[in-house]
Each structure stands twice: as C-alpha cells, then as structure tokens.
Motif scaffolding. Structure first.
Motif, PDB file in Angstrom:
ATOM      1  N   UNK A   1       0.801  -1.170  -0.104  1.00 51.85           N
ATOM      2  CA  UNK A   1       0.015   0.060   0.149  1.00 51.85           C
ATOM      3  C   UNK A   1       0.724   1.243  -0.161  1.00 51.85           C
ATOM      4  N   UNK A   2       0.589   2.176  -0.944  1.00 47.59           N
ATOM      5  CA  UNK A   2       1.448   3.372  -0.936  1.00 47.59           C
ATOM      6  C   UNK A   2       0.528   4.493  -0.829  1.00 47.59           C
ATOM      7  N   UNK A   3       1.123   5.750  -0.363  1.00 44.92           N
ATOM      8  CA  UNK A   3       0.507   6.703  -0.022  1.00 44.92           C
ATOM      9  C   UNK A   3       0.520   7.689  -1.176  1.00 44.92           C
ATOM     10  N   UNK A   4      -0.030   9.023  -1.097  1.00 46.18           N
ATOM     11  CA  UNK A   4      -0.068   9.746  -2.534  1.00 46.18           C
ATOM     12  C   UNK A   4       1.247  10.434  -2.856  1.00 46.18           C
ATOM     13  N   UNK A   5       2.345  10.023  -2.347  1.00 43.16           N
ATOM     14  CA  UNK A   5       3.842  10.604  -2.548  1.00 43.16           C
ATOM     15  C   UNK A   5       4.264  11.409  -1.520  1.00 43.16           C
ATOM     16  N   UNK A   6       3.567  11.743  -0.471  1.00 43.04           N
ATOM     17  CA  UNK A   6       3.947  12.499   0.560  1.00 43.04           C
ATOM     18  C   UNK A   6       5.126  12.210   1.256  1.00 43.04           C
ATOM     19  N   UNK A   7       5.215  10.821   1.531  1.00 37.00           N
ATOM     20  CA  UNK A   7       6.363  10.313   2.465  1.00 37.00           C
ATOM     21  C   UNK A   7       7.453  10.557   1.658  1.00 37.00           C
ATOM     22  N   UNK A   8       7.639  10.307   0.496  1.00 35.95           N
ATOM     23  CA  UNK A   8       8.850  10.220  -0.444  1.00 35.95           C
ATOM     24  C   UNK A   8       9.368  11.732  -0.714  1.00 35.95           C
ATOM     25  N   UNK A   9       8.230  12.523  -0.939  1.00 36.10           N
ATOM     26  CA  UNK A   9       8.476  13.955  -1.416  1.00 36.10           C
ATOM     27  C   UNK A   9       9.137  14.686  -0.035  1.00 36.10           C
ATOM     28  N   UNK A  10       8.472  14.187   1.213  1.00 39.76           N
ATOM     29  CA  UNK A  10       9.021  15.002   2.511  1.00 39.76           C
ATOM     30  C   UNK A  10      10.383  14.188   2.806  1.00 39.76           C
ATOM     31  N   UNK A  11      10.546  12.859   2.492  1.00 39.60           N
ATOM     32  CA  UNK A  11      11.878  12.210   2.994  1.00 39.60           C
ATOM     33  C   UNK A  11      13.042  12.854   1.938  1.00 39.60           C
ATOM     34  N   UNK A  12      12.774  13.263   0.708  1.00 28.88           N
ATOM     35  CA  UNK A  12      13.814  13.669  -0.161  1.00 28.88           C
ATOM     36  C   UNK A  12      13.657  15.320  -0.452  1.00 28.88           C
ATOM     37  N   UNK A  13      13.028  15.816   0.243  1.00 28.80           N
ATOM     38  CA  UNK A  13      12.819  17.159   0.092  1.00 28.80           C
ATOM     39  C   UNK A  13      14.135  18.123  -0.010  1.00 28.80           C
ATOM     40  N   UNK A  14      14.927  17.749   1.103  1.00 24.61           N
ATOM     41  CA  UNK A  14      16.241  18.619   1.395  1.00 24.61           C
ATOM     42  C   UNK A  14      17.023  18.383   0.227  1.00 24.61           C
ATOM     43  N   UNK A  15      17.437  16.988  -0.228  1.00 22.92           N
ATOM     44  CA  UNK A  15      18.230  16.687  -1.509  1.00 22.92           C
ATOM     45  C   UNK A  15      17.504  17.137  -2.666  1.00 22.92           C
ATOM     46  N   UNK A  16      16.195  17.161  -2.690  1.00 29.40           N
ATOM     47  CA  UNK A  16      15.669  17.866  -3.944  1.00 29.40           C
ATOM     48  C   UNK A  16      15.877  19.549  -4.030  1.00 29.40           C
ATOM     49  N   UNK A  17      15.591  20.150  -2.968  1.00 29.58           N
ATOM     50  CA  UNK A  17      16.125  21.543  -2.869  1.00 29.58           C
ATOM     51  C   UNK A  17      17.437  21.969  -3.431  1.00 29.58           C
ATOM     52  N   UNK A  18      18.232  21.094  -2.865  1.00 28.46           N
ATOM     53  CA  UNK A  18      19.647  21.320  -3.190  1.00 28.46           C
ATOM     54  C   UNK A  18      20.004  20.662  -4.721  1.00 28.46           C
ATOM     55  N   UNK A  19      19.182  20.156  -5.496  1.00 22.98           N
ATOM     56  CA  UNK A  19      19.205  19.465  -6.877  1.00 22.98           C
ATOM     57  C   UNK A  19      20.137  18.249  -6.686  1.00 22.98           C
ATOM     58  N   UNK A  20      20.027  17.326  -5.537  1.00 23.99           N
ATOM     59  CA  UNK A  20      20.957  16.223  -5.371  1.00 23.99           C
ATOM     60  C   UNK A  20      20.171  15.079  -5.662  1.00 23.99           C
ATOM     61  N   UNK A  21      18.937  15.207  -6.394  1.00 28.23           N
ATOM     62  CA  UNK A  21      18.296  13.803  -6.706  1.00 28.23           C
ATOM     63  C   UNK A  21      18.453  13.554  -8.359  1.00 28.23           C
ATOM     64  N   UNK A  22      18.248  12.417  -8.679  1.00 30.58           N
ATOM     65  CA  UNK A  22      18.496  12.317 -10.105  1.00 30.58           C
ATOM     66  C   UNK A  22      16.996  12.790 -10.664  1.00 30.58           C
ATOM     67  N   UNK A  23      17.093  13.232 -12.231  1.00 30.03           N
ATOM     68  CA  UNK A  23      16.105  13.784 -12.825  1.00 30.03           C
ATOM     69  C   UNK A  23      14.706  13.196 -12.738  1.00 30.03           C
ATOM     70  N   UNK A  24      14.643  11.903 -12.710  1.00 37.26           N
ATOM     71  CA  UNK A  24      13.275  11.144 -12.507  1.00 37.26           C
ATOM     72  C   UNK A  24      12.672  11.732 -11.353  1.00 37.26           C
TER      73      UNK A  24
END
Length: 80
Positions: A1-24
């Motif tokens: 069972x997966x959520x609407x993406x909030x868990x992943x978005x919040x877990x990876x938010x800092x890396x995302x804001x620093x452009x440290x996640x892959x393009x996908x």
C-alpha cells in the motif's frame, strides 16, 4: 500500500531543494509538490530556512567580537 507520494516527497525534500536527486526523482517530486498544498508548504518553509541560513553564513562577525573570541580561544588553548 502506497501513499499519495507525501512520504517520499518529504523524505527527499532537502536533497531535491539542493538539486541532489536524479532527474526522474526530481520530476516526481516536482509533480507531487504542484498538486499537494501540504508538501508545498513544507517545501516553502525548507527553502526559506535554507536561504536564511545561507545568508547568515555569508555575514561576518564584527571585528571586535572576532578578536574577543580568538583571544578567549588562545587563552583556553594555552591552559590545555
């Protein structure tokens, strides 16, 4: 069972804001943020906090304070 993406978005938010996640992953998070007000708020807070800290790191201490700190450090180092 997966959520609407909030868990992943919040877990990876800092890396995302620093452009440290892959393009996908960045695209997935970006799309999630566009459609989720709660995560948009989290991203806004995190981005603001990051900007404030970055600005503060660029500021320098007044020379008098700097001299006092260095003097205290030297005094402490000389007793150890």
């Amino acid at each position: 069972m997966s959520d609407c993406g909030c868990d992943k978005a919040r877990r990876d938010l800092e890396e995302y804001l620093r452009n440290e996640v892959c393009k996908t992953e960045a695209q997935d998070i970006r799309e999630h943020l566009q459609n989720c007000p709660g995560c948009q708020d989290e991203a806004h807070i995190a981005r603001t906090l990051t900007e404030v800290v970055a600005r503060a790191c660029k500021e320098t201490a007044p020379e008098e304070l700097r001299d006092q700190v260095l003097s205290r450090l030297r005094a402490i180092q000389s007793t150890h």
